[in-house]
Write a protein that holds these residues in place. Structure first.
Motif, PDB file in Angstrom:
ATOM      1  N   UNK A 387       0.838  -1.068   0.008  1.00 56.77           N
ATOM      2  CA  UNK A 387      -0.033  -0.084  -0.089  1.00 56.77           C
ATOM      3  C   UNK A 387       0.770   1.066   0.019  1.00 56.77           C
ATOM      4  N   UNK A 388       2.092   1.113   0.789  1.00 56.18           N
ATOM      5  CA  UNK A 388       2.745   2.404   0.912  1.00 56.18           C
ATOM      6  C   UNK A 388       3.523   2.620  -0.582  1.00 56.18           C
ATOM      7  N   UNK A 405      13.928   3.760  -0.774  1.00 57.16           N
ATOM      8  CA  UNK A 405      14.827   3.119   0.060  1.00 57.16           C
ATOM      9  C   UNK A 405      14.369   2.295   1.503  1.00 57.16           C
ATOM     10  N   UNK A 406      13.706   3.318   2.204  1.00 56.17           N
ATOM     11  CA  UNK A 406      13.071   2.638   3.488  1.00 56.17           C
ATOM     12  C   UNK A 406      12.039   1.341   3.134  1.00 56.17           C
ATOM     13  N   UNK A 407      11.431   1.432   1.934  1.00 50.23           N
ATOM     14  CA  UNK A 407      10.493   0.416   1.701  1.00 50.23           C
ATOM     15  C   UNK A 407      10.863  -0.628   1.214  1.00 50.23           C
ATOM     16  N   UNK A 408      12.110  -0.361   0.483  1.00 54.08           N
ATOM     17  CA  UNK A 408      13.038  -1.701  -0.079  1.00 54.08           C
ATOM     18  C   UNK A 408      13.726  -2.292   1.069  1.00 54.08           C
ATOM     19  N   UNK A 409      14.181  -1.543   2.212  1.00 55.08           N
ATOM     20  CA  UNK A 409      14.732  -2.306   3.266  1.00 55.08           C
ATOM     21  C   UNK A 409      13.525  -2.988   4.113  1.00 55.08           C
ATOM     22  N   UNK A 410      12.416  -2.378   4.072  1.00 53.97           N
ATOM     23  CA  UNK A 410      11.177  -3.172   4.924  1.00 53.97           C
ATOM     24  C   UNK A 410      10.864  -4.294   4.072  1.00 53.97           C
ATOM     25  N   UNK A 444       5.497   5.475   8.726  1.00 52.99           N
ATOM     26  CA  UNK A 444       6.371   6.783   8.950  1.00 52.99           C
ATOM     27  C   UNK A 444       6.564   7.127   7.352  1.00 52.99           C
ATOM     28  N   UNK A 445       6.797   6.493   6.538  1.00 53.93           N
ATOM     29  CA  UNK A 445       7.267   6.694   5.186  1.00 53.93           C
ATOM     30  C   UNK A 445       5.746   7.253   4.339  1.00 53.93           C
ATOM     31  N   UNK A 446       4.596   6.668   4.855  1.00 55.04           N
ATOM     32  CA  UNK A 446       3.256   7.021   4.432  1.00 55.04           C
ATOM     33  C   UNK A 446       3.224   8.422   4.931  1.00 55.04           C
ATOM     34  N   UNK A 448       5.068  10.659   5.861  1.00 53.74           N
ATOM     35  CA  UNK A 448       6.121  11.912   5.038  1.00 53.74           C
ATOM     36  C   UNK A 448       5.635  11.905   3.635  1.00 53.74           C
ATOM     37  N   UNK A 449       5.129  11.164   2.816  1.00 54.77           N
ATOM     38  CA  UNK A 449       4.462  11.347   1.590  1.00 54.77           C
ATOM     39  C   UNK A 449       3.126  12.030   1.678  1.00 54.77           C
ATOM     40  N   UNK A 450       2.387  12.115   2.523  1.00 55.65           N
ATOM     41  CA  UNK A 450       1.067  12.515   2.641  1.00 55.65           C
ATOM     42  C   UNK A 450       1.407  14.244   3.047  1.00 55.65           C
ATOM     43  N   UNK A 451       2.491  14.213   4.167  1.00 54.16           N
ATOM     44  CA  UNK A 451       2.688  15.603   4.277  1.00 54.16           C
ATOM     45  C   UNK A 451       3.176  16.355   3.026  1.00 54.16           C
ATOM     46  N   UNK A 452       4.150  15.706   2.496  1.00 55.03           N
ATOM     47  CA  UNK A 452       4.856  16.527   1.341  1.00 55.03           C
ATOM     48  C   UNK A 452       3.801  16.812   0.291  1.00 55.03           C
ATOM     49  N   UNK A 453       2.939  15.875  -0.083  1.00 55.00           N
ATOM     50  CA  UNK A 453       1.925  16.289  -1.165  1.00 55.00           C
ATOM     51  C   UNK A 453       0.869  17.299  -0.694  1.00 55.00           C
ATOM     52  N   UNK A 454       0.683  17.104   0.643  1.00 54.86           N
ATOM     53  CA  UNK A 454      -0.329  17.900   1.141  1.00 54.86           C
ATOM     54  C   UNK A 454       0.088  19.533   1.127  1.00 54.86           C
ATOM     55  N   UNK A 455       1.501  19.738   1.266  1.00 49.29           N
ATOM     56  CA  UNK A 455       2.219  20.882   1.269  1.00 49.29           C
ATOM     57  C   UNK A 455       2.580  21.479  -0.126  1.00 49.29           C
ATOM     58  N   UNK A 456       2.526  20.707  -1.043  1.00 50.14           N
ATOM     59  CA  UNK A 456       2.733  20.843  -2.637  1.00 50.14           C
ATOM     60  C   UNK A 456       4.083  20.798  -2.713  1.00 50.14           C
TER      61      UNK A 456
END
Length: 473
Positions: A387-388, A405-410, A444-446, A448-456
């Motif tokens: 899902x992430x 990178x962190x998703x591949x490590x997971x 945590x990665x999810x 971060x992604x949502x925060x970045x896209x929410x702020x543009x």
């Protein structure tokens, strides 16, 4: 004739005779001579010397200048008196540098007013405009000096008016504080009375409230100072004292009114926590059988950290029961703050004991589940990773390296954890902690992604070549 002569003869005063002779003499004089004599006859006895219309005009002009100067002096004196009251109002309330500067400026202005007023008074005293022998030149000089004095009075009055206008902000502030003073003092007194009444009601209900009574007693000297007034202690200090007394008295009143309910709440908590402590003591006895089951079926790594739970639980329950007895004694002695603090300690002890006892049973249940079928835990973790990954690829041809990178490590950590289950004595607890750690990283990665896209700040179609192989696993 006989009757007339029979009357006693009246004595005629010599002065009366002289008055009659004077009148007869004037009557017998020629008319021009009468005109000449009459002025001199009436010139005595403080009457004014006549010196013609021009002289009288100069006297009148000097008198008019004197009257105008007197009016200016009166206006200046009235304005200065009013302004002095304003300054006293400001200094009684405000001790700021601006207020002190206004006071010193007013004092300096007052000294200049005194100088101008002295010159005016000297000019008035220097010339008696009602003198019989007032010379026209003297009247002219008097008018000039009085007009000059009036001009000086008017100029200093204008300066006083400007000074008064500049005082408006300070005066408004001071008057507002004065307007607050009487109501604030009255509120403080009323709140003190309410606190005293609430304390009496609590005592009538059998509650001593000694600490509240002591706090109320400390406000007695403050009430005395309030009664002495702002004239002795100052407006600002009295206003602050009134607000402080009201605040403290309100706190006492609130606590006194809440004492019956507080006592009831402490009684309820004592009963509830005693019951809970007894229940935990019984549950703590069940931890040892759970540990025996864990030792029999699973490796030491799965239960070693729980070895001390039975002893710790028993000790915590004993400590909680001791604190409950102390809280009960504090309640009987009506030491409400001590009783409340002790009950808080009991609750913390029982919470930590409850968690430790529950942890043993929860550990056995989770290990049983994963030992029978680890697939559910694996699928749950893999679903979170995928899902992430889908979220990281949304709107992009390749994922951002900092996300990929962190998703591949997971993915790698999950694969290694699953492979470790193939041994003869798998460490199921390590497997569970690894899968939980993987899900935490993914979450945590999810975020971060949502925060970045929410702020543009995220790019829509990056070309980064980071390791994105994990997104299709």
């Amino acid at each position: 004739m006989t009757a007339i002569h029979a009357q006693p003869q009246a004595r005629v005063k010599p002065s009366a005779v002289r008055e009659v002779l004077d009148v007869l003499t004037l009557a017998l004089l020629p008319v021009p001579l009468i005109v000449t004599v009459v002025p001199h006859a009436f010139a005595g006895g403080g009457t004014r010397r006549w010196f013609g219309g021009r002289g009288e005009n100069r006297r009148a002009e000097a008198q008019a200048a004197k009257d105008a100067a007197a009016a200016s002096f009166y206006e200046l004196d009235t304005a200065q008196r009013g302004l002095r009251i304003s300054i006293e109002t400001i200094t009684a309330v405000d001790s700021s540098p601006g207020a002190r500067r206004a006071e010193s400026d007013f004092a300096a202005l007052g000294r200049r007013i005194d100088e101008v007023s002295h010159r005016y008074i000297s000019a008035v005293d220097a010339h008696d405009l009602d003198r019989d022998d007032l010379e026209p030149s003297t009247a002219t000089r008097a008018r000039s000096e009085l007009e000059k004095a009036k001009d000086e009075l008017d100029r200093i009055k204008s300066e006083l008016d400007r000074f008064e206008q500049g005082l408006a902000p300070l005066l408004d502030k001071a008057e507002n504080q004065l307007a607050r003073l009487a109501p604030a003092v009255e509120r403080a007194k009323q709140t003190l009375l309410s606190a005293s009444n609430a304390l009496d009601a609590a005592r009538a209900a059998g509650l001593r409230a000694d600490d509240l009574a002591a706090r109320l007693a400390t406000l007695g000297p403050e009430l005395t100072k309030l009664n002495e007034g702002a004239g002795r202690h100052g407006v600002a200090e009295t206003l602050q004292r009134a607000e402080r007394v009201q605040r403290d008295a309100e706190s006492i009143r609130t606590e006194a009114e809440g004492l019956p309910e507080r006592a009831q709440e402490i009684d309820r908590r004592l009963v509830s926590l005693r019951t809970r402590a007894q229940a935990l003591a019984n549950r703590a006895g069940s931890v040892e059988p759970v540990l025996s089951e864990l030792r029999r079926r699973f490796t030491a790594a799965c239960w070693q950290d729980l070895q001390q739970v039975p002893d710790q639980a028993a000790a915590s329950v004993r400590q909680a029961e001791e604190k409950l007895r102390e809280a009960g004694s504090a309640r009987e002695e009506q030491r409400w703050a001590d009783a409340t603090a002790l009950l808080g300690t009991v609750r913390a002890l029982l919470n930590s004991t409850d968690e430790a006892v529950s942890a043993a049973g929860d550990r056995l249940r989770r290990l049983d589940d994963v030992a029978q079928d680890p697939r559910q835990e694996i699928d749950r973790t893999r679903f979170a990773i995928r899902d992430a990954q889908r979220l990281a690829m949304t709107g992009r041809t390749t994922p951002e390296p900092r996300h990929a990178r962190p998703l591949d490590d997971a993915v790698g950590r999950l694969d290694r954890a699953v492979a470790a289950l193939d041994g003869r004595h798998p460490d199921y607890w390590r497997f569970l902690t690894e899968t939980e750690a993987v899900r935490t990283t993914v979450a945590r990665v999810v975020a971060e992604i949502r925060e970045e896209r929410g702020s543009g700040s995220g790019s829509g179609s990056g070309s980064g070549s980071g390791s994105g192989s994990g997104h299709h696993r």
